[in-house]
Structures are given as structure tokens and as C-alpha cells.
Design a protein around this motif. Sequence first.
Motif: not given
Lengths: 326, 254
Positions: B192-200
Amino acid sequence: MEPAIEVDGLVRSYSATHGMVRRRRSTVEAVRGVSFQVARGELFGLLGPNGAGKTTTIKILTTLLLPTAGTARVCGLDVVADTRAVRTRIGYVFGGDRGLYDRLSGLDNLRYFAELYAVDPRGLRARIDEVLDLVGLGGREGDRVEGYSRGMRQRLHVARGLLHRPEVLFLDEPSIGVDAVAARELRAVVAHLVEDGTTVLLTTHYMFEADQLCDRIAVIARGSIVAEGTPAQLKDQVADDRVVEVQVFGIGEAEVARVRAITGVTSVIVEDHEQAQALIVHCERSLDVSAEVVAALDGVRVGSIATREPTLEDAYISLVTAAEDG
Amino acid sequence: MPRRLVRIWLLQVKQMSRSSFEMMGAVLLPLLFATLAFYVLRAGTHPHALLGASIGAGLMGTWSTVLFGAGSAIDHQRWQGTLELIVAAPTPLIVVLLSLTLATTTVGIYSLVATMTWGAILFGVPLDLVHPAAFLVAIPATIVALATLGLLMASTFIVLRNANALANTGEFPIWLLSGVLVPVALLPTWVQPVSSLLAPTWGVRALREAALGGSPWRAIGACVLCAAVQLALAAVALRRVERRARDRATLALT
């Protein structure tokens, strides 16, 4: 005044890997210590066979490749350190079909590249019309490029290269694949540019083109410059020669060796011309070796035979063959 | 510079819109995705989820178009010899490539609109948006999010001769990570932290919350912020990549 182009000890090598399991690296030296200078407003020719290092040299000068060693300066700016400043001052045109957006019109292609070169939008349409007129494409700019002939594409290329009024224009074999009339028109455009003060570095295979256009020529072979001078100076290098040209059909290694062994013969070149070959024999001016040559060709069908003065092409070929044999 | 970006963008869209191959993909993919979204979700018990799925399916198409568009655009430019000319021009490479990825995203965002439209026409997916204004703002924010991520990936395409092969491997992970396929909350916690770094991710969330209810403006803000970071990273990457390409001679085929 500083020169437009200064190249000093330029070296460029490419490395390649081979093999799937056991990877081997090999290095090819495309340019080996090339040095030359081009004065402002000069039309300088870089002449050489395929793979001699002409395009590699041009790509280093146009900031598309980094040199492995040595330096290159354009308008006094280093091509590695001052890349952006060099790019605003140069134009780059290469020969062939590529380098255009086929599905766009000629006009849209020019608009696109004008944006890339930050051409002032206020004078843009006028400038586009000006370059279109210069290359003789006026009236066809609305057509899609996919419908253009080879010659028209080449002219559009030149127009593209001129949009931002470059101080130095690099033309890499611009007349390759265009017909004789289009090539002559292209030469007229280049001559016109030089009259207007643009410095041009031209590479070409065509000797008459270099002879007609260039102020100075450097002959490059196997990555090194083997001769440099005005077309007249280069011709002088073979001025002490006489050339015997013989049309032969199916000559072998043994006969060529026999001709080479004749006293007074300085070089022998065989050129393939469809069914026949041309045997070009350079010998000392004071001698006429025609009879000995014919004798040495015993057993080979011989067509016409002629003795003539050496041309720039002969000078070029003898320089290149000497470099390649060495 | 912005004016130049827009003009290059528009000319790229013009060039792309004339390729029947690329247009076929843009027209057919949304149909396919809309059908998939409907049949997968119809089995569920949440009728409202259909609109969310429709948006997700549309964005899958958009990301495919962006990624393959950027990959094939760079391959295509290399193949047609214009990549060298773009690099040799004084305009920074990032401006040209950003307008190129924006162009592919423009073509791609059509996929979102078309999927939603097809969903509504063919399967009766409701189009009642909770925050229509936020939805309209979320669309361009998502365009920028996808385009800057595409740009970041495109920077690697310049050094590789076969960019399309790499584009293939970039399709699924981003679908998963950005919550297009399944909500981010369902992913393992360490992801989830990785996801939250992605603008999309934030773009998807903004679109969903604008359509289904929530606080879309916060997600839009986070989307724009992450997109700015992606752009900055792409700028650094591109500077390195351009030098590497000049060193390794990968700008041209010959």
C-alpha cells in the motif's frame, strides 16, 4: 576569428557483445584520432567510403554521440560541455527517406520542428514560406509527406534544417538516392546557403559533387583522415600519374598481381560494372604501360582501353585504397 | 515553454490520430473492457459498484494506451529517424517527451469516456455522478498523473532498442498498484505505501470518489502533488538517459 568547427584528436569506439551463453565483448574503433578545422563561411567536404567514420564524426559534432576521446568545438562551444548552446546554432540534415512525420503535411512537419527549435512564433509562417521557396517546395506544403517523392522529401529535410537560421549546417550524404535533376537543384541550394554566409560540412560519396561545391575536402578512410586540401591540391597528389583504364570481363587475382608487378605501375584497382569490370592502372607519367598491361591480361577478354589524365576521383580512390591496404 | 509544449502535443495527437492501427485499439479496447467490467461485476451484489468498475475498466484501457503509446512512439520515432532530430534540437527532451506522452494519454482518456458510455448504453450502468465538477477536474489530473508516470517509464525506453517489450511488463503492475483493477485497500499492507506514491492511484481514487461519493478534492490534490514528483524524477532520469544514449549510440538504428 575562431573557426566554425574545430576537431582535435577525436576518437569514438563502439563496444558490442556477442554470444548467448559466453558473453564476449569486442570494441570497434569507428573514428581514430581525427583532427580538422573549418573556417566560418566555408564549405568543407568529408569524403570517404562506407564505414570510414564520416557519419560518426558528424554525429559527435551534432551532439548525438559522445566522443570516446579528443575534443570537438562548434562555434567555439564544446559539444560535450555546452550541448544546448551548440544545438541552437547548428542544423542537421541527413539523406534518405527517414526523419519526417509521414502522416503530417510538409507544413505541419516544419511547424513541429520550428517549435523544437524555438523559432519566434510571430515570424514563423513567413520563415516557413521563405525556406519552402528556397528549396522549391512552395505550393506543395499542404500535402502529406507520405505522398512526396524522394527528392521532395530531401528538400523538405533541408528546409527543416534551415528553419532556425543555423550558423553551421551539417549535411550527411544529402543527395543519396535522389535523381540527377534533384541532386543538381540540391547543390544549387547548398551553394546559395554558403553565399549567404552559412558554414556547411558536407559528407558525400559523389566526387563531382565535392569537386563542384567544396572549398576544402578531407578524405577519411578507416577512421583516419588520409588527405586534406582543396580539390585542386588533392588532384595534384596524383598529378604525376597517368591512368590506363581497361575494360575487362572476368579478371582474376593472378592477372591483377601480374599487372601490379609491371615496372612503373603505382596502383591497380578493379571496379565492378555490371557484367564487365574496369581495371584502373596508375603509372608514372613518363611511361606508357598500355602494351605491358594488355600482355599481362593474356587469357582475359579485354574490351576498350584508354589512357587519360587523373581526376579527383582517381585521387580519392588511390588515397582510400592506400589507407585500406595499409 | 508551455505554449511550445501544447503545440508539440497537438501536432503529436494529429500524427497519432492518423494511424488506423492506433485508432482501432482506442475504439475497440473500451468495448472489450466495458463488457468485461459488466460481466465480472454483475455477479456481485453491489449494483453501484458497476459505475466504479466502469471507471476502473476505462482507466485500464487508458494506461495501456499510455504505456504502449509511449513505448511504440519512441520505437516509432527511432525507426523513422526522428528521435535523433528531437534529441539534436535545443528544446529539452523532457518537453518533447512529455508532450508525446500527453498526446498518447489524450488518445487514451477517450478510452475512459468510451468505456463509461458503452457501459451506459449496452449494460445500463448508471452515469449519475455525485460530484460532477470534481469529476471533470479529476480527468485532467489523471491525464497528467498517467502521462508523467508514462514519461518516467519512457525515459528507460530511450536506452533500450526494444521499448515495446518493456512496455509489456509495465502494464499489469501499474494496473494492480494503482487500484484500477481492485481497490488498493485489498492489496497486502506492504504494497500500500508503494501504491500511495503513484499519482495514478490518487487519480483513480479521485475519479471514483467524484462519481460515487467521498472527498474527491483531497485525492485530486494528492494526485497533482505525486504527478509533480513523478515529473521531477523523470527530468533527472531523462538527463542521465540522454547522456547514456549518446554514449551507447542507441538513438538511431544505424
